[in-house]
Design an enzyme around this catalytic site. Structure first.
Site, PDB file in Angstrom:
ATOM      1  N   GLY A  56       8.012 -19.034  20.655  1.00  0.00           N
ATOM      2  CA  GLY A  56       6.651 -19.110  20.524  1.00  0.00           C
ATOM      3  C   GLY A  56       6.112 -17.965  19.708  1.00  0.00           C
ATOM      4  CG  HIS A 112       6.277   0.760  18.247  1.00  0.00           C
ATOM      5  ND1 HIS A 112       7.163   1.734  18.157  1.00  0.00           N
ATOM      6  CD2 HIS A 112       6.807  -0.510  18.501  1.00  0.00           C
ATOM      7  CE1 HIS A 112       8.559   1.086  18.140  1.00  0.00           C
ATOM      8  NE2 HIS A 112       7.988  -0.362  18.183  1.00  0.00           N
TER       9      HIS A 112
END
Length: 334
Positions: A223, A243
């Site tokens: 997904g 990040h």
């Protein structure tokens, strides 16, 4: 303390030393020396290399302490060089190969262009990293090996230092091949795990989890975390995920996790948190790689992560240092 010239020329020389390590990693020199010393001609033949050229690289590697001379024209592996063998725990061979991969090498070489424009030269040429990897399987294999090797010290710290009490189901969001999830599940036999990642990644995770004997209490679900994440878990792990994204996208991911978690659930963010001072730190090196390879990606400080959590109706509740420069930041619903 070294003078300014020594510091600067030491940094300039770093490209030659890294190139020597890259050559060693690509040619499998450490594997060939694992059983003992070889003369340069023998080693070149085994590595498929040009002996005079290899001899010059070995001379540099010897000055770095990763190989040592043995006899008139032989070389042996040192303890430091053994870390480049492909068959040892904690091998850094894949990490070096990934940083020397054509697209990564290009990205770092074009960092001045990225800084001039504010737009990643890598993205301009290759597109988004994960789209690039999806269509370049050889690079994807090196990247997966690199991420697994990089995760090992973080994961060891995670299972030793974090209290998973009360976590019946853990979702590893963008968990890659599943090394971290498998390690946590082995450490907690009553826990179930869900690895959530893109379709082509989830296939590989199913194989790893099955090979680890965890198929009966884990699953890999495909997904897009910008749309949703699996609902109803007690904890959601995001390891080296946030990040990769700018603040707006990072908050979108966290809000989807916040909506999906059980009451009393928690978010576990594993990242390299930047210090506030000017001391050398792994995170500062990683931040330049993020700048070079992504648009909008960055390493953050604890305070910056706390701000992201607040925008997603979460509160930073604990920070645990995991070693190797990594931190675990736990957040819970406000």
């Amino acid at each position: 303390m070294p003078n300014s010239d020594d510091l600067l020329w030491g940094a300039v020389s770093g490209i030659s030393r890294f190139s020597a390590l890259l050559t060693m990693a690509e040619l499998g020199v450490a594997d060939q020396l694992a059983d003992g010393p070889l003369d340069t001609e023998q080693l070149a033949k085994r590595c498929g290399a040009h002996a005079p050229a290899l001899r010059r690289v070995l001379r540099e590697l010897a000055s770095m302490g990763v190989v040592r001379r043995a006899g008139a024209d032989g070389f042996d592996l040192t303890d430091a060089g053994a870390a480049l063998r492909s068959d040892v725990p904690g091998s850094i061979r894949s990490s070096i190969r990934m940083l020397g991969e054509d697209s990564f090498w290009y990205a770092m070489g074009r960092l001045p262009d990225t800084v001039r424009t504010g737009s990643s030269a890598f993205v301009t040429k290759y597109g988004h990293l994960y789209e690039y990897l999806a269509t370049n399987p050889d690079s994807a294999r090196i990247f997966d090996a690199y991420m697994t090797a990089r995760a090992i010290p973080f994961t060891e710290g995670l299972v030793k230092r974090y209290d998973f009490a009360g976590v019946g189901t853990l979702v590893d969001v963008a968990g890659g091949r599943g090394h971290i999830l498998a390690t946590v599940l082995h450490a907690h036999p009553d826990m179930r795990g869900i690895l959530y990642d893109l379709d082509h990644v989830a296939d590989g995770a199913r194989e790893l989890l099955a090979a680890e004997g965890l198929a009966d209490r884990s699953e890999a679900v495909a997904g897009d975390f910008f749309a949703s994440v699996p609902a109803g878990a007690d904890a959601y792990l995001l390891a080296s995920v946030l990040h990769n994204w700018d603040d707006g996208d990072a908050v979108r991911i966290l809000r989807n996790v916040r909506r999906a978690m059980n009451p009393g659930g928690r978010v576990l963010v594993l990242e390299v948190a930047l210090p506030d001072d000017d001391a050398p730190h792994l995170g500062k090196d990683l931040d330049l790689r993020m700048l070079a390879i992504f648009n909008g990606a960055l390493e953050r400080s604890r305070e910056e992560y706390a701000t992201l959590f607040q925008q997603a109706d979460l509160e930073l509740t604990e920070v645990i240092e995991l070693g190797a420069g990594a931190s675990l930041l736990e957040a819970r619903p406000v």
